[in-house]
Design an enzyme around this catalytic site. Structure first.
Site, mmCIF file in Angstrom:
data_model
loop_
_atom_site.group_PDB
_atom_site.id
_atom_site.type_symbol
_atom_site.label_atom_id
_atom_site.label_comp_id
_atom_site.label_asym_id
_atom_site.label_seq_id
_atom_site.Cartn_x
_atom_site.Cartn_y
_atom_site.Cartn_z
ATOM 1 N N SER A 190 0.889 -1.167 0.000
ATOM 2 C CA SER A 190 0.000 0.000 0.000
ATOM 3 C C SER A 190 0.916 1.204 0.000
ATOM 4 C CB SER A 190 -0.870 0.001 1.261
ATOM 5 O OG SER A 190 -1.409 1.284 1.511
ATOM 6 N N TYR A 216 -1.597 -0.748 10.594
ATOM 7 C CA TYR A 216 -1.785 -1.228 9.221
ATOM 8 C C TYR A 216 -0.577 -0.847 8.361
ATOM 9 C CZ TYR A 216 -3.391 -1.491 4.407
ATOM 10 O OH TYR A 216 -3.482 -1.755 3.057
#
Length: 281
Positions: free
Chosen positions: A137, A151
């Site tokens: 990401s 995360y």
């Protein structure tokens, strides 16, 4: 395109994984696709065929992953491209997330991908050919998002072990790439794909605002097309010298460039002090 290649895609029942699987099949590739929910995968794509193999797989169970990869090889005769796509988002500050919540995110996003790599590598290494894509990401390159520290840290880990893996597999002719997507219009921010802290602390206003923005405003309004992301992955898999790092989306590029600029400025500002560490003999 070498449509004789066999792809192994995790997290294939929704989001980018599902889009990629459909794109691959439409282009004639053979695909083994995994999901925790076989029924959902078959409803979305179809039953087993000469071209497609849906597999139920528990990403967090090494032996289960080993068996799934072995089944792919037995079914198609080989495995060529691995896409570590399975994972989930977790929103919550470092203080409010419990040890269990944090470990669960790492178990899937980090250790799950390592289970796949550990069991796919022997096949790729022996045939001296292949490609491993690890989907991170943009949060795996820049972690400056309130409420996303854990995360992001899982995706930083993905980026880190991808760099190491790329060096390790180089001598065997196996390519390795880490992908940093920006916001793509998938179900990633929807219920079932993202989790929030079970005991949120209201004092963290910036984290709560960010959480609300992602769940209410950004979800469904992401600027990037997952169909194009799937096409790019296929294009990259056909390159003779693919990149180890690949950012996807103008938003991802903007965030990466902002961090690069900050790092360069900070290094220049503190260079004299930070490089004054030589032992004096």
């Amino acid at each position: 395109m070498d449509t004789k290649k066999v792809w192994f895609v995790t997290g294939a029942s929704k989001g980018l994984g599902l889009t990629l699987v459909k794109k691959l099949l439409a282009n004639g590739y053979r695909v083994a696709a995994t999901s925790r929910n076989l029924k959902s995968l078959e409803e979305q794509v179809g039953p087993s065929s000469f071209q497609f193999l849906p597999i139920t797989m528990d990403l967090t169970n090494n032996e289960n992953v080993k068996a799934a990869i072995q089944r792919c090889v037995e079914y198609f005769g080989k495995i060529d491209v691995v896409v570590n796509n399975a994972g989930f988002g977790l929103i919550g500050t470092l203080e409010e997330l419990s040890d269990l919540e944090v470990r669960e995110n790492f178990e899937v996003n980090v250790f799950g991908s390592l289970n796949v790599i550990r069991n796919a590598a022997p096949y790729l290494r022996k045939q001296r050919f292949g490609h491993i894509f690890n989907i991170a990401s943009i949060g795996g390159y820049s972690g400056g998002f309130a409420g996303f520290g854990i995360y992001c840290s899982t995706k930083f880990a993905v980026a880190g072990f991808t760099e190491g893996l790329a060096e390790e597999m180089k001598e065997f002719g196996v390519n390795v790439s880490v992908i940093y997507p920006g916001y793509f219009r998938t179900t990633f921010l929807s219920s079932g794909s993202v989790k929030t802290a079970t005991e949120p602390i209201l004092a963290y206003k910036s984290a709560r605002e960010s959480e609300q923005a992602h769940l209410s405003d950004i979800d469904g309004n992401q600027p990037n097309d997952p169909e194009r992301a799937a096409e790019i992955l296929i294009e990259v898999s056909e390159l003779s010298k693919p990149p180890v790092h690949l950012f996807l989306g103008k938003d991802a590029y903007a965030v990466a460039e902002q961090k690069n600029k900050l790092i360069q400025q900070t290094m220049a500002q503190y260079e004299i002090m930070a490089t004054s560490t030589d032992l004096i003999t």
